[in-house]
Write a protein that holds these residues in place. Structure first.
Motif, PDB file in Angstrom:
ATOM      1  N   LYS A   1      45.291  49.799  26.640  1.00  0.00           N
ATOM      2  CA  LYS A   1      45.069  48.733  27.249  1.00  0.00           C
ATOM      3  C   LYS A   1      45.048  49.124  28.999  1.00  0.00           C
ATOM      4  O   LYS A   1      45.699  49.590  29.303  1.00  0.00           O
ATOM      5  CB  LYS A   1      45.700  47.372  27.364  1.00  0.00           C
ATOM      6  N   TYR A   2      43.667  49.032  29.462  1.00  0.00           N
ATOM      7  CA  TYR A   2      43.472  49.253  30.937  1.00  0.00           C
ATOM      8  C   TYR A   2      43.637  47.873  31.627  1.00  0.00           C
ATOM      9  O   TYR A   2      42.832  47.098  31.310  1.00  0.00           O
ATOM     10  CB  TYR A   2      42.032  50.092  30.996  1.00  0.00           C
ATOM     11  N   PHE A   3      44.329  48.017  32.755  1.00  0.00           N
ATOM     12  CA  PHE A   3      44.706  46.603  33.648  1.00  0.00           C
ATOM     13  C   PHE A   3      43.938  47.176  34.952  1.00  0.00           C
ATOM     14  O   PHE A   3      44.473  47.978  35.775  1.00  0.00           O
ATOM     15  CB  PHE A   3      46.112  46.383  33.597  1.00  0.00           C
ATOM     16  N   LEU A   4      43.019  46.751  35.179  1.00  0.00           N
ATOM     17  CA  LEU A   4      42.489  46.699  36.817  1.00  0.00           C
ATOM     18  C   LEU A   4      42.955  45.847  37.590  1.00  0.00           C
ATOM     19  O   LEU A   4      42.644  44.428  37.487  1.00  0.00           O
ATOM     20  CB  LEU A   4      40.821  46.701  36.572  1.00  0.00           C
ATOM     21  N   VAL A   5      43.921  46.022  38.676  1.00  0.00           N
ATOM     22  CA  VAL A   5      44.760  45.194  39.300  1.00  0.00           C
ATOM     23  C   VAL A   5      44.136  45.302  40.484  1.00  0.00           C
ATOM     24  O   VAL A   5      44.345  44.464  41.578  1.00  0.00           O
ATOM     25  CB  VAL A   5      45.875  45.716  38.987  1.00  0.00           C
ATOM     26  N   SER A   6      43.407  46.511  41.079  1.00  0.00           N
ATOM     27  CA  SER A   6      42.817  46.465  42.515  1.00  0.00           C
ATOM     28  C   SER A   6      41.818  45.410  42.699  1.00  0.00           C
ATOM     29  O   SER A   6      40.842  45.331  41.959  1.00  0.00           O
ATOM     30  CB  SER A   6      42.574  47.851  42.801  1.00  0.00           C
TER      31      SER A   6
ATOM     32  N   GLU B   1      46.388  38.562  38.859  1.00  0.00           N
ATOM     33  CA  GLU B   1      45.683  38.607  37.669  1.00  0.00           C
ATOM     34  C   GLU B   1      44.976  40.057  37.574  1.00  0.00           C
ATOM     35  O   GLU B   1      45.022  40.819  38.710  1.00  0.00           O
ATOM     36  CB  GLU B   1      44.550  37.617  37.813  1.00  0.00           C
ATOM     37  N   ALA B   2      44.677  40.447  36.480  1.00  0.00           N
ATOM     38  CA  ALA B   2      44.072  41.775  36.153  1.00  0.00           C
ATOM     39  C   ALA B   2      42.791  41.608  35.081  1.00  0.00           C
ATOM     40  O   ALA B   2      43.098  40.802  34.234  1.00  0.00           O
ATOM     41  CB  ALA B   2      45.110  42.732  35.754  1.00  0.00           C
ATOM     42  N   LEU B   3      41.938  42.191  35.368  1.00  0.00           N
ATOM     43  CA  LEU B   3      40.968  42.464  34.327  1.00  0.00           C
ATOM     44  C   LEU B   3      41.303  43.372  33.073  1.00  0.00           C
ATOM     45  O   LEU B   3      41.354  44.682  33.565  1.00  0.00           O
ATOM     46  CB  LEU B   3      39.673  43.059  34.904  1.00  0.00           C
ATOM     47  N   VAL B   4      41.525  43.255  32.066  1.00  0.00           N
ATOM     48  CA  VAL B   4      41.975  44.003  30.904  1.00  0.00           C
ATOM     49  C   VAL B   4      40.989  44.365  29.833  1.00  0.00           C
ATOM     50  O   VAL B   4      40.296  43.523  29.320  1.00  0.00           O
ATOM     51  CB  VAL B   4      43.321  43.298  30.255  1.00  0.00           C
ATOM     52  N   PHE B   5      40.994  45.734  29.840  1.00  0.00           N
ATOM     53  CA  PHE B   5      40.146  46.070  28.543  1.00  0.00           C
ATOM     54  C   PHE B   5      41.142  46.644  27.446  1.00  0.00           C
ATOM     55  O   PHE B   5      41.892  47.412  27.751  1.00  0.00           O
ATOM     56  CB  PHE B   5      39.125  47.246  29.211  1.00  0.00           C
ATOM     57  N   GLU B   6      40.875  46.427  26.162  1.00  0.00           N
ATOM     58  CA  GLU B   6      41.665  46.755  25.200  1.00  0.00           C
ATOM     59  C   GLU B   6      40.666  47.557  24.360  1.00  0.00           C
ATOM     60  O   GLU B   6      39.624  47.036  23.867  1.00  0.00           O
ATOM     61  CB  GLU B   6      42.196  45.737  24.264  1.00  0.00           C
TER      62      GLU B   6
END
Length: 342
Positions: free
Chosen positions: A239-244, A277-282
């Motif tokens: 799971k990638y969390f894009l937090v920036s 919040e983060a955009l999450v890729f699974e």
């Protein structure tokens, strides 16, 4: 006069996680009482990263032991993260260990090689509960006739294992050396225990019992013998969390693999902190954890197969670390996740 030695065995510890496949963090030590037998057999052990060699001054000495003589080696792992990157069932480190020997569970691996476990990799069937002064038989049936043996099939009598009370499922152990105990109701093996007589023990994560007679027979037939214990690497959902906030300007982000396939599901917005919040890729499938890998993943915008208008945002995303694993406690299956923050 200089003494000469014959190389009779090499045992390899292999692991898919490592690029050279050698599980170098395993350390080997002799179990109690094994040094005397090694001295009698003229055997010396020479360890190397990822295994050890056995050499003897006279291979014929092993023949005299047949199945009666065995020596055991304890396995410890210096890497505290091996449980994370190794594909293993959940088990209690305090009361279970891996047990291997060169008898019934040996299968062929080439002309002069053998694997010391029944499956392709060491796994649940090789895990054995450790007992000290007593043990209990699950689903005990007083009408069954239970038979006990050691790993070589030698009978263990009631002098060494006896019910704590008549018709009891709990059995007491007395005057029995360390080693494997097998018990059979109606002639069928149902369970194994590893008996260690002392209650206080710095338990290893595994033990290898080698029977000299069996090794001698293999050596006479094939020459120097190779044994292997193979471990598989764990696979996790990444799971990638894009937090920036820098990624907010992109409207159609995707993660693709080196083969230009979309290996991750469409992103979902997820609250990971009261103020963040983060955009999450699974990942669509589980991905193997590896020390090094030729596979890499890219973050792209406006991706479409064969569309030259796609824009690469990040050329090579960070890979999952073996230092952290996450489980979804709400799920009953043993699915592990790797979280990567970008």
């Amino acid at each position: 006069m200089k003494q000469t030695f014959t190389h009779i065995l090499t045992l390899f510890f292999r692991h898919q996680y490592f690029s050279d496949t050698l599980f170098k963090s395993i350390e080997v030590s002799l179990a109690d009482g094994s040094q005397r037998l090694l001295n009698n057999l003229g055997i010396i052990i020479k360890s190397f990263p990822g295994g050890f060699h056995l050499l003897t001054s006279d291979p014929e000495l092993l023949k005299s032991e047949n199945h009666a003589g065995s020596f055991s080696l304890f396995l410890n792992c210096a890497d505290t993260y091996y449980l994370n990157y190794t594909d293993l069932p959940l088990y209690n480190l305090a009361d279970k260990l891996f047990c291997f020997n060169n008898l019934s569970e040996v299968k062929s691996e080439g002309n002069n090689g053998f694997v010391l476990h029944s499956g392709e990799f060491a796994g649940e069937n090789d895990l054995v509960q450790v007992v000290h002064e007593r043990f209990s038989i699950p689903d005990f049936n007083a009408d069954e006739n239970y038979r006990f043996t050691d790993s070589a099939g030698n009978e263990i009598t009631s002098e060494n294992i006896a019910p704590s009370t008549p018709n009891s499922a709990t059995f007491n152990i007395s005057n029995l050396p360390q080693g494997l105990i097998l018990f059979y109701p109606s002639g069928k093996e149902v369970k194994k225990f590893y008996h260690y007589p002392k209650a206080v023990w710095r338990k290893p994560f595994g033990v290898v019992e080698l029977f000299a007679g069996e090794l001698f027979n293999q050596f006479k037939e094939k020459g120097k013998v190779d044994y292997a214990i193979n471990f598989s690497n764990r696979k996790t959902i990444w799971k990638y969390f894009l937090v920036s906030p820098v990624y907010n300007k992109f409207k159609n982000l995707s993660i693709i693999s080196k083969g230009k396939e979309q290996s991750f599901n469409s992103p979902q917005m997820q609250q990971i902190h009261p103020d963040l919040e983060a955009l999450v890729f699974e990942s669509k499938n589980k991905i193997p954890l590896a020390e090094q890998s030729d596979e890499y993943y890219q973050l792209v915008d406006n991706y479409s197969a064969g569309n030259g208008k796609s824009k690469i945002v990040l050329k090579n995303l960070a890979k999952a670390s073996s230092e952290q694993l996450y489980r979804d406690e709400a799920k009953t299956n043993e699915t592990f996740y790797s979280h990567i923050f970008i």
